[in-house]
Write an enzyme that holds these catalytic residues in place. Structure first.
Site, short mmCIF file in Angstrom:
data_model
loop_
_atom_site.label_atom_id
_atom_site.label_comp_id
_atom_site.label_asym_id
_atom_site.label_seq_id
_atom_site.Cartn_x
_atom_site.Cartn_y
_atom_site.Cartn_z
NE ARG A 111 -47.62 23.28 22.45
CZ ARG A 111 -48.86 23.52 21.99
NH1 ARG A 111 -48.94 24.67 21.16
NH2 ARG A 111 -49.85 23.03 22.66
CG HIS A 131 -48.27 19.01 19.10
ND1 HIS A 131 -49.83 19.32 19.46
CD2 HIS A 131 -47.71 19.36 20.28
CE1 HIS A 131 -49.66 19.71 20.86
NE2 HIS A 131 -48.35 19.65 21.26
CG ASN A 183 -52.36 19.57 16.77
OD1 ASN A 183 -51.46 19.34 17.90
ND2 ASN A 183 -52.78 18.65 16.05
CG HIS A 230 -41.86 22.42 28.72
ND1 HIS A 230 -42.51 21.55 29.78
CD2 HIS A 230 -42.49 22.53 27.63
CE1 HIS A 230 -43.52 20.95 29.02
NE2 HIS A 230 -43.44 21.51 27.54
#
Length: 327
Positions: free
Chosen positions: A66, A70, A95, A193
């Site tokens: 992840r 980001h 975040n 995911h």
């Protein structure tokens, strides 16, 4: 059967090599094993750091993966998400739930001792995400290295660029397209995911909460039994700090279970369910759900593309001495 499998793997490897060659041609400052002469232990050290951290905390792979998303989606894969400060990307509420920073810092500190001012934080983030997938049982992916670290990190750049969990498919397509990523990349990279966990506030928009704190399902695309499980967990008094596995079946294993979950309407986020509800993406989901080998092949291609978004090379960046601050 064996010869058929051989032809499939040979064809895939040839396709991947041609694809990577095209990337290499357009990014002359990057290369495979970029640190072969300047810091030969770089990739091995990052891999071992990730493996060690994962043994202590099985949630680490999801966090590192992840973190790369980001970072790359906000002004490119330049490690700007690591910079600390009141107005940096890291300070933005979008975040706030990111993790894995300590793994990056551990690898960086070791590399600064062995090979000072040589390995960029941006490369460490990309390598750590790559190795996190492998540590969780996913495919081994070769990526180009030689990224430079960005010098700018602005909180205001976060919201316009990250993909929120309540986005429609069109919004996701637009977001991925702006980074040079296709609809197929969107579907494949959503497979991230299959590992990791999320806080209730990332998906509780699928429920309606009454004055007593109880939830009622309002999103008909979600399996009722699965929804009941989520509502029970998120109605807890500790729901603000509670996390729920993204994949309710094999939460610590990088596999294609995520897509099988979508087929049974057990996608945690609205963005997950959207992939099964639209003709443009449903067939892709079904293909990936039926064949893990195909998923791993597609993942290798799409992950490489993700790791190359907006990379900085040469004089366009720096090699930070500490990942949390610019030089």
């Amino acid at each position: 059967m064996a010869s058929s499998s051989y032809r499939l793997n040979y064809s895939f490897l040839l396709h991947l090599l041609l694809f990577l060659s095209s990337l290499l041609t357009s990014s002359a400052d990057l290369s495979f094993n970029f640190y072969a002469s300047s810091c030969p232990v770089a990739e091995l050290l990052v891999r071992n750091t990730v493996r060690s951290a994962t043994l202590s905390d099985p949630t680490i792979p999801g966090k590192l993966l992840r973190l790369l998303f980001h970072d790359c989606f906000v002004q490119g894969c330049d490690a700007s998400v690591l910079i600390q400060g009141n107005t940096t990307e890291r300070s933005d509420p979008g975040n706030a739930s990111l993790g894995g920073f300590s793994v990056i810092d551990t690898a960086k500190k070791a590399l600064e001792i062995i090979c000072p001012a040589t390995v960029s934080c941006a490369d460490i983030v990309a390598l750590a995400a790559r190795d996190a997938v492998e540590a969780a049982g996913g495919p081994v992916v070769e990526i180009l290295t030689g990224r430079r670290d960005g010098r700018v990190s602005i909180a205001a750049n976060v919201r316009p660029n990250i993909i929120d969990t309540d986005f429609s498919l069109d919004q996701m397509i637009d977001g991925f397209s702006s980074k040079g990523l296709s609809i197929q990349d969107l579907v494949v990279l959503s497979g991230a995911h299959t590992i990791g966990a999320s806080h209730c506030n990332a998906f509780n928009g699928r429920f309606k909460q009454d004055s007593k704190g109880s939830f009622e399902l309002i999103d008909a695309s979600l399996d009722k039994s699965y929804a009941e499980t989520l509502m029970n967990k998120c109605s807890s008094s500790e729901s603000s700090s509670l996390t729920v596995s993204n994949d309710p079946e094999t939460s610590s294993t990088f596999d294609n279970q995520y897509y099988r979950n979508l087929e049974t309407h057990k996608g945690l986020f609205q963005t997950d369910s959207a992939l099964m509800e639209d003709d443009r993406t449903r067939k892709m989901v079904e293909a990936l759900a039926s064949d893990e080998e195909i998923f791993f092949q597609r993942w290798s291609e799409s992950f490489v593309k993700l790791s190359m978004v907006g990379v900085r090379v040469g004089e366009d960046g720096e090699i930070r001495r500490t990942c949390s601050s610019v030089n």
